[in-house]
Design a protein around this motif. Sequence first.
Motif, PDB file in Angstrom:
ATOM      1  N   LEU A  34      50.765   3.981  -2.306  1.00  0.00           N
ATOM      2  CA  LEU A  34      51.765   4.332  -1.417  1.00  0.00           C
ATOM      3  C   LEU A  34      52.089   2.757  -0.672  1.00  0.00           C
ATOM      4  N   ILE A  35      50.837   2.368  -0.019  1.00  0.00           N
ATOM      5  CA  ILE A  35      50.874   1.107   0.544  1.00  0.00           C
ATOM      6  C   ILE A  35      51.431   0.043  -0.495  1.00  0.00           C
ATOM      7  N   ARG A  77      63.663   5.375   4.424  1.00  0.00           N
ATOM      8  CA  ARG A  77      64.702   5.149   5.317  1.00  0.00           C
ATOM      9  C   ARG A  77      64.647   5.903   6.636  1.00  0.00           C
ATOM     10  N   ASP A  78      64.182   7.025   6.667  1.00  0.00           N
ATOM     11  CA  ASP A  78      63.976   7.825   7.926  1.00  0.00           C
ATOM     12  C   ASP A  78      62.824   6.703   9.047  1.00  0.00           C
ATOM     13  N   VAL A  96      62.657  -6.890   7.237  1.00  0.00           N
ATOM     14  CA  VAL A  96      62.647  -5.502   7.033  1.00  0.00           C
ATOM     15  C   VAL A  96      61.482  -4.960   7.224  1.00  0.00           C
ATOM     16  N   LYS A  97      61.110  -4.265   8.328  1.00  0.00           N
ATOM     17  CA  LYS A  97      59.784  -3.522   8.622  1.00  0.00           C
ATOM     18  C   LYS A  97      59.943  -1.875   8.168  1.00  0.00           C
ATOM     19  N   LEU A  98      59.151  -1.736   7.482  1.00  0.00           N
ATOM     20  CA  LEU A  98      58.815  -0.279   7.034  1.00  0.00           C
ATOM     21  C   LEU A  98      57.517   0.250   7.363  1.00  0.00           C
ATOM     22  N   GLN A  99      57.791   1.498   7.654  1.00  0.00           N
ATOM     23  CA  GLN A  99      56.251   2.301   7.891  1.00  0.00           C
ATOM     24  C   GLN A  99      55.650   2.730   6.682  1.00  0.00           C
ATOM     25  N   VAL A 100      54.163   2.733   6.679  1.00  0.00           N
ATOM     26  CA  VAL A 100      53.465   3.327   5.367  1.00  0.00           C
ATOM     27  C   VAL A 100      53.187   4.763   5.639  1.00  0.00           C
ATOM     28  N   PRO A 105      54.779  11.143   1.706  1.00  0.00           N
ATOM     29  CA  PRO A 105      56.050  10.427   2.345  1.00  0.00           C
ATOM     30  C   PRO A 105      56.889  11.465   3.218  1.00  0.00           C
ATOM     31  N   GLY A 106      57.247  11.016   4.286  1.00  0.00           N
ATOM     32  CA  GLY A 106      58.008  11.803   5.272  1.00  0.00           C
ATOM     33  C   GLY A 106      57.429  12.676   6.301  1.00  0.00           C
TER      34      GLY A 106
END
Length: 124
Positions: A34-35, A77-78, A96-100, A105-106
């Motif tokens: 996932l990372i 995206r959320d 772009v910063k995304l959460q792991v 997921p979600g």
Amino acid sequence: MLGRERDRGQTAIEFLGVTPLIILLMIALWQCALIGYTFSLAGNSADEAAHKGAIAQGLRGQECRDAAEKHLPKAWRDALKKTTCRSKSGMYTAEVKLQVPVLVPGILNWKYPVTGYAAAPLEG
């Protein structure tokens, strides 16, 4: 008694003892996947955002932010933390910063974001 009859069931006991370790290893490998996937998504999203912002004729910032979100899966995206788009010395940059996600997921995300950077030459 023969040695073979005394050891009856030993394999089952050993397997039960090792099973939690196998499960923990599988969870750790899944989290690593996932990372890695999040790093890949952040880089690709930043690349697409920088490209769209560089070729946009009108609102470069809006085009950039829309492109950053366009191909992200819903869970990422959320959890999109921030998209920063800038024009600087002939280049258009996107960050772009995304959460792991944690395991699923979600549901739950790590507090440390993954950042993707990209730049494209300005056109037009």
